[in-house]
Design an enzyme around this catalytic site. Structure first.
Site, mmCIF file in Angstrom:
data_model
loop_
_atom_site.group_PDB
_atom_site.id
_atom_site.type_symbol
_atom_site.label_atom_id
_atom_site.label_comp_id
_atom_site.label_asym_id
_atom_site.label_seq_id
_atom_site.Cartn_x
_atom_site.Cartn_y
_atom_site.Cartn_z
ATOM 1 N N LYS A 210 0.827 -1.213 0.000
ATOM 2 C CA LYS A 210 0.000 0.000 0.000
ATOM 3 C C LYS A 210 0.864 1.267 0.000
ATOM 4 C CE LYS A 210 -2.869 3.208 0.662
ATOM 5 N NZ LYS A 210 -4.106 3.599 0.036
ATOM 6 N N CYS A 264 -3.019 11.147 1.590
ATOM 7 C CA CYS A 264 -2.429 9.849 1.262
ATOM 8 C C CYS A 264 -1.069 10.036 0.615
ATOM 9 C CB CYS A 264 -3.345 9.110 0.290
ATOM 10 S SG CYS A 264 -5.063 9.254 0.748
HETATM 11 N N1 SAJ Z 1 -1.527 15.373 -8.811
HETATM 12 C C1 SAJ Z 1 -0.652 16.098 -9.622
HETATM 13 N N2 SAJ Z 1 -0.344 15.594 -10.857
HETATM 14 C C2 SAJ Z 1 -0.860 14.410 -11.309
HETATM 15 C C3 SAJ Z 1 -1.738 13.674 -10.466
HETATM 16 C C4 SAJ Z 1 -2.047 14.176 -9.228
HETATM 17 O O1 SAJ Z 1 -0.169 17.167 -9.264
HETATM 18 O O2 SAJ Z 1 -0.544 14.038 -12.450
HETATM 19 C C5 SAJ Z 1 -1.871 15.886 -7.460
HETATM 20 C C6 SAJ Z 1 -3.357 16.098 -7.231
HETATM 21 O O3 SAJ Z 1 -3.783 17.343 -7.707
HETATM 22 C C7 SAJ Z 1 -3.447 15.993 -5.716
HETATM 23 C C8 SAJ Z 1 -2.405 14.936 -5.383
HETATM 24 O O4 SAJ Z 1 -1.533 14.901 -6.507
HETATM 25 O O5 SAJ Z 1 -3.105 17.192 -5.062
HETATM 26 C C9 SAJ Z 1 -2.953 13.556 -5.102
HETATM 27 O O6 SAJ Z 1 -4.058 13.293 -5.931
HETATM 28 P P1 SAJ Z 1 -4.329 11.890 -6.667
HETATM 29 O O7 SAJ Z 1 -5.569 12.057 -7.466
HETATM 30 O O8 SAJ Z 1 -3.124 11.431 -7.390
HETATM 31 O O9 SAJ Z 1 -4.502 10.849 -5.452
HETATM 32 P P2 SAJ Z 1 -5.391 10.814 -4.077
HETATM 33 O O10 SAJ Z 1 -4.502 11.291 -2.966
HETATM 34 O O11 SAJ Z 1 -6.693 11.482 -4.253
HETATM 35 O O12 SAJ Z 1 -5.614 9.234 -3.922
HETATM 36 C C10 SAJ Z 1 -4.501 8.369 -3.830
HETATM 37 C C11 SAJ Z 1 -4.704 7.202 -4.802
HETATM 38 N N3 SAJ Z 1 -3.462 6.438 -4.928
HETATM 39 C C12 SAJ Z 1 -2.902 6.206 -6.132
HETATM 40 O O13 SAJ Z 1 -3.338 6.615 -7.171
HETATM 41 C C13 SAJ Z 1 -1.652 5.383 -6.111
HETATM 42 C C14 SAJ Z 1 -5.845 6.322 -4.282
HETATM 43 O O14 SAJ Z 1 -5.972 5.178 -5.101
HETATM 44 C C15 SAJ Z 1 -5.570 5.885 -2.826
HETATM 45 O O15 SAJ Z 1 -6.652 5.128 -2.323
HETATM 46 C C16 SAJ Z 1 -5.447 7.136 -2.002
HETATM 47 O O16 SAJ Z 1 -4.353 7.901 -2.494
HETATM 48 C C17 SAJ Z 1 -5.238 6.721 -0.541
HETATM 49 O O17 SAJ Z 1 -6.187 6.862 0.256
HETATM 50 O O18 SAJ Z 1 -4.197 6.169 -0.214
#
Ligand code: SAJ
Length: 415
Positions: A210, A264
């Site tokens: 995880k 996360c």
């Molecule tokens: N972000 C970027 N660039 C990107 C993708 C995301 O700057 O290309 C930023 C987003 O704007 C945000 C942050 O990263 O601020 C995180 O967003 P996210 O959509 O990537 O992820 P979370 O935090 O909403 O959810 C993640 C997910 N993990 C993965 O994709 C590996 C989700 O599946 C998990 O369940 C969750 O963390 C968790 O609870 O652990």
């Protein structure tokens, strides 16, 4: 379905922690034929849920609540045969190690009421080794033997805010368990709502898997953010370069942004840095790059104001408070991080607006979109909510800094 499984599923399942993960999981179980009790220490939240209202916005959550016929909410831990723990697991800012207080306290409270034979499933993300190091001792302290009196499993959640309900149904799951039989029972329970494959392993492997998933994403976002900084130095278009590079069959660069928020991806990599400091050099640097992005945006704002002859006088508005698009979750949000840095440079003049986060989060927050636009010369798009995509025309005539690459108006500044 075996007779024993049937019995397990018809027994009450207790989900501890009615937050972003616990509530959808509890509702999903209840909507699929399992009697569920949702427990939370927050009496106000429990009352809201017992009155039939959801406590945060998420696509399909209200509909799921309507389908969850056999569910009740309480602050008191009931006796049950299966507990699912979904409480916060923050990290200690100084040591970077996990703060297991909430999860240990939840398990200890379970031990006060559960019968022998209970299965405790930890859904909260934990630093690898936490279950052996912190949770097993809490169980033993109550006189129970782990693996016979009490069974343990780790089924870390994987759902992404904005698509939680769909992902609860479809994502593959990893379940680590103390014994193969425990894993089988957890698999049977989760297959009442999860169509993805459910793979069984040991607890330690599930814990590490995880944390590794979220760290992978953090490191890859950091790469995109670092490219944005490199390209800015030579006035190159990082988005164009990423698009072209991604045409290579084995390249898939993520998108730069104003920082990494949420509870996360900006937290879990610290568990590895805290526990493996000499080995997690790349992971640590990636964290630092992502944490530097709100400051990078602020410097862009100051440069743009200066270019327009507005240094010290320009009225700046930040669109979006949540940590990402179309959610109301403010945790570790880049806008809030930037707000913390900003006061020195922009004083109290900056305005903030978010169409989804309506609670007062910062000073200078405006509740009406038109008032927000009228009050600002420079609008910084921090979050790509659907709302701003639909109202892009309102930004015409303004100076715009778009940190999400969603605004196609002429003259827009980007990261
Ligand atoms: N972000 C970027 N660039 C990107 C993708 C995301 O700057 O290309 C930023 C987003 O704007 C945000 C942050 O990263 O601020 C995180 O967003 P996210 O959509 O990537 O992820 P979370 O935090 O909403 O959810 C993640 C997910 N993990 C993965 O994709 C590996 C989700 O599946 C998990 O369940 C969750 O963390 C968790 O609870 O652990």
């Amino acid at each position: 379905m075996t007779g024993e499984t049937m019995k397990l599923i018809m027994e009450e399942i207790c989900v501890i922690g009615m937050g972003y993960i616990g509530l959808p999981t509890a509702l999903m179980l209840a909507a699929n034929g399992n009697p569920v009790v949702g427990v939370d220490i927050n009496a106000g939240l429990v009352e809201t849920l017992n009155n039939g209202h959801v406590t945060f916005q998420e696509d399909g959550l209200e509909e799921l609540f309507c389908k969850a016929s056999d569910i009740r909410f309480t602050t008191a831990y009931p006796s049950a045969n299966v507990y699912i723990v979904a409480v916060p697991t923050p990290f200690d800012n100084d040591t970077k190690k996990i703060d297991p207080t909430h999860v240990v306290s939840a398990v200890s409270s379970i031990m006060d009421v559960c019968p022998k034979g209970t299965i405790v499933i930890i859904e909260s993300t934990v630093a690898p080794g936490t279950i052996e190091k912190h949770i097993c001792p809490a169980i033993r302290q109550r006189g129970f033997t782990v693996g016979s009196d009490i069974h343990l499993a780790h089924a870390p959640e994987r759902i992404i805010p904005g698509r939680m309900i769909k992902e609860l149904r479809e994502n593959a799951r990893v379940v680590g368990a103390d014994l193969p039989e425990t894993g089988e029972k957890v698999r049977e329970l989760y297959s009442t709502f999860c169509n993805g494959s459910i793979v069984l392993t040991d607890i330690r492997t599930a814990e590490m898997t995880k944390v590794v998933e979220n760290t992978y994403r953090d490191v890859n976002i950091a790469y995109a953010n670092e490219l944005a900084k490199i390209c800015r130095q030579d006035e190159l278009n990082v988005y164009e370069i990423i698009k072209l590079a991604n045409m290579h069959p084995r390249v898939n660069i993520l998108q730069p942004g104003p920082g990494v928020g949420g509870h996360c991806i900006s937290v879990d990599p610290w568990f590895l840095v805290g526990d493996y400091p000499g080995l997690s050099l790349l992971i640590h640097e990636a964290r630092k790059v992502n944490d530097s992005m709100p400051g990078f945006v602020l410097r862009r704002v100051l440069d743009i104001l200066e270019k327009h002859g507005m240094a010290g006088s320009g009225r700046v508005g930040f669109y979006g408070l949540s940590y990402k698009e179309d959610v109301d979750d403010l945790r570790e949000s880049p806008t809030l991080q930037l707000y913390g840095l900003m006061r020195l440079h922009l004083g109290g003049n900056a305005k903030f607006y978010d169409p989804i986060c309506r609670q007062d989060a910062v000073s200078g927050q405006v509740q009406d979109f038109d008032d927000f636009i009228d009050a600002c010369d420079l609008i910084v798009i921090m979050v790509g909510h659907e709302h701003i995509k639909e109202n892009m025309g309102s930004l015409k005539g303004k100076i715009v800094l778009d940190t999400r690459n969603i605004c196609m108006l002429d003259g827009v500044y980007r990261l």
